[in-house]
Design an enzyme around this catalytic site. Structure first.
Site, PDB file in Angstrom:
ATOM      1  N   SER A   1      -9.878   1.638   2.668  1.00 41.95           N
ATOM      2  CA  SER A   1      -9.012   2.389   1.785  1.00 41.95           C
ATOM      3  C   SER A   1      -7.962   1.564   1.045  1.00 41.95           C
ATOM      4  O   SER A   1      -7.412   2.021   0.047  1.00 41.95           O
ATOM      5  CB  SER A   1      -8.307   3.483   2.597  1.00 41.95           C
ATOM      6  OG  SER A   1      -7.429   2.921   3.539  1.00 41.95           O
TER       7      SER A   1
ATOM      8  N   SER B   1     -10.045  -0.633   6.795  1.00 40.69           N
ATOM      9  CA  SER B   1      -9.438  -0.497   5.463  1.00 40.69           C
ATOM     10  C   SER B   1      -8.775  -1.729   4.884  1.00 40.69           C
ATOM     11  O   SER B   1      -8.496  -1.761   3.688  1.00 40.69           O
ATOM     12  CB  SER B   1      -8.422   0.637   5.475  1.00 40.69           C
ATOM     13  OG  SER B   1      -9.084   1.842   5.218  1.00 40.69           O
TER      14      SER B   1
ATOM     15  N   LYS C   1       0.840  -1.199   0.000  1.00 38.28           N
ATOM     16  CA  LYS C   1       0.000   0.000   0.000  1.00 38.28           C
ATOM     17  C   LYS C   1       0.877   1.252   0.000  1.00 38.28           C
ATOM     18  O   LYS C   1       1.918   1.283   0.659  1.00 38.28           O
ATOM     19  CB  LYS C   1      -0.900  -0.025   1.249  1.00 38.28           C
ATOM     20  CG  LYS C   1      -1.967   1.064   1.272  1.00 38.28           C
ATOM     21  CD  LYS C   1      -2.918   0.859   2.452  1.00 38.28           C
ATOM     22  CE  LYS C   1      -3.997   1.915   2.525  1.00 38.28           C
ATOM     23  NZ  LYS C   1      -4.939   1.686   3.648  1.00 38.28           N
TER      24      LYS C   1
HETATM   25  N1  GLN Z   1     -13.303   4.281   6.022  1.00 36.34           N
HETATM   26  C1  GLN Z   1     -12.654   4.602   7.245  1.00 36.34           C
HETATM   27  C2  GLN Z   1     -12.139   6.030   7.206  1.00 36.34           C
HETATM   28  O1  GLN Z   1     -12.272   6.657   6.199  1.00 36.34           O
HETATM   29  C3  GLN Z   1     -11.557   3.645   7.546  1.00 36.34           C
HETATM   30  C4  GLN Z   1     -10.367   3.853   6.738  1.00 36.34           C
HETATM   31  C5  GLN Z   1      -9.194   3.077   7.196  1.00 36.34           C
HETATM   32  O2  GLN Z   1      -9.324   2.043   7.840  1.00 36.34           O
HETATM   33  N2  GLN Z   1      -8.024   3.590   6.892  1.00 36.34           N
HETATM   34  O3  GLN Z   1     -11.615   6.537   8.160  1.00 36.34           O
END
Ligand code: GLN
Length: 460
Positions: free
Chosen positions: A155, A179, A80
């Site tokens: 994400s 995410s 990532k």
């Molecule tokens: N969708 C969540 C956020 O936008 C989780 C994202 C994540 O786990 N990085 O904060």
């Protein structure tokens, strides 16, 4: 070389069916061709690391031919783009970091290098990991390999789509509120968020530091176990890293689960839950029953507070963490004679809308006069949510739940409605607030061919 698991790659490399360099070239070629398709491709990657990957693959081949072994020797993986690899660009899918080349390896990269892994690419993501669909990336929206009109989840959507679309055998993601688990579920693969502190965050670009954890996305549970053994460990460079022995996760897979108690939280079966998702959970419960598990009804009474509590804590931490991107130290700079103007113009041009929204919410929650009402209150609620889980784990060994309320939605469907988007995380964020581990498991596909997963959560 089609659709290989990590375990199959390790066996094939040992048996000299193909070399790591051949396999790496195969993945890179497939990735390049997909990238060239533009909008009609899956496009899971922001950067392809051709030269670095081939060099490491050739090195691995040499070691294999000398009879050496290592847990991931010669296995191509994708990383990532919020995790630093020395000599590679780290963008977090943001314009503000464009051109930033990391001078050092993250802890997990060091561990993966020691294990012999090869890195083919950096994966697309929601900008600074803020999002649930991959659509906040400042590059493009990665698409779901099962249906190109749909999101892969976020994400770590690039990591999930890369594995699911077989552009690589396994990938690394980060999970602040779901995410890893959410995109794994929507792409039909396995994703693990480890216990907070199990995997060092050193070299991960911080979002919500008290919530962030790095973990694997793979095609099988066996591969996830292998990857997690490599990623885990104590690191003095991360003050929240825990110094406890690493379990043999692969060995654990062979243990019987007969007699284990699995909790089904009544608050997770809410209105708005897709029928397909409900059906799949019931199927997974039957599978567990047939293995001799006991199913226990439980309650996690404060589940309804998880989303608001998370979005106060995560944004507060993010507003502080992202203060370092000032146009001086990293990446992009919009020049101005006046230093304050330079900061403001760089941040205005470099951050996307969702990131700005988060910084504003977080700054507001932390500001004097509101701190007690929002941030402090959220911290207290977080402890209560964690205690709900600790109480539940007195009665059960694990908790089963949906990963997300729906299957993969259409690109564009929720991007203009932040609250709707935030609710995608309703089943995953509690684990981050409580610091407990969670795994997303692919169970089946629905009638439209979209994957449906379930989540299991365990004790710390
Ligand atoms: N969708 C969540 C956020 O936008 C989780 C994202 C994540 O786990 N990085 O904060």
């Amino acid at each position: 070389m089609n659709n290989l698991t990590i375990q199959e790659i390790l066996n094939s490399l040992q048996q000299k069916k193909f070399s790591s360099a051949e396999l790496t070239r195969y993945y890179l070629k497939k990735s390049r061709e997909d990238l060239d398709k533009g909008d009609s491709g899956v496009r899971p990657f922001i950067t392809l690391l051709d030269d670095m990957a081939i060099a490491r693959a050739e090195e691995a081949d040499k070691r294999i031919s000398q009879g050496e072994t290592a847990p991931l020797l010669g296995v191509p993986l994708a990383i990532k783009d919020n995790i630093n690899i020395e000599g590679a660009e780290t963008t977090c899918a943001s314009q503000i970091l464009k051109g930033y080349i990391s001078p050092y390896d993250a802890y997990v990269i060091k561990k993966l290098k020691d294990a012999g892994a090869v890195f083919t690419a950096k994966t697309n993501m929601d900008e600074f990991a803020m999002g649930s669909s991959n659509e906040t990336s400042s590059y493009w929206s990665t698409r779901n390999p099962h249906d190109l009109s749909r999101i892969p989840g976020g994400s770590s959507g690039g990591s999930a789509a890369a594995v699911s679309g077989d552009f690589v055998s396994g990938a690394i993601g980060s999970d602040t509120g779901g995410s890893i688990r959410l995109p794994a579920g929507l792409c039909g693969i396995v994703g693990v968020k480890p216990t907070y502190g199990r995997v060092s965050r050193f070299g991960l670009v911080a979002y919500g530091s008290s919530l962030d954890q790095i973990g694997p996305l793979t095609k099988t549970v066996e591969d996830a176990a292998l990857m997690l053994s490599v990623l885990s460990g104590y690191d003095k460079m991360d003050s929240t890293s825990i110094d406890v022995p690493i379990d043999n996760y692969s060995q654990g897979l062979r243990n019987s689960i007969k007699g284990k108690k699995i909790g089904v939280p009544k608050e997770y079966f809410i209105e708005g839950l897709d029928d397909d998702v409900k059906k799949t959970i019931l199927k997974a419960i039957d599978m567990l029953k047939s293995q001799g598990c006991e199913i226990v009804d439980i309650s996690l009474p404060r589940t309804g507070y998880a989303v608001p509590v998370y979005y106060i804590i995560a944004t507060s931490e993010a507003s502080s963490n992202l203060a370092r991107f000032d146009g001086i130290r990293y990446g992009k700079r919009v020049k101005d004679e006046d230093i304050t103007e330079l900061f403001m113009k760089t941040r205005d041009a470099g951050f996307g809308d969702e990131v700005k929204r988060r910084i504003m919410i977080g700054t507001y929650s932390l500001s004097s006069g509101y701190y007690d009402a929002y941030y402090l209150q959220a911290l207290k609620a977080r402890t209560i949510i964690k205690n709900d889980f600790l109480n539940a784990f007195e009665k059960v060994d694990a908790i089963i739940s949906p990963v997300s309320p729906t299957t993969a939605f259409k690109i564009g469907e929720k991007i203009n409605d932040p609250i709707k988007m935030y609710l995608s995380d309703i089943f995953t964020i509690s684990a981050n607030l409580a610091g407990i581990p969670g795994i997303s498991l692919p169970i089946e596909k629905n009638a439209q061919g979209l994957p449906v997963g379930v989540q299991l959560m365990g004790k710390h």
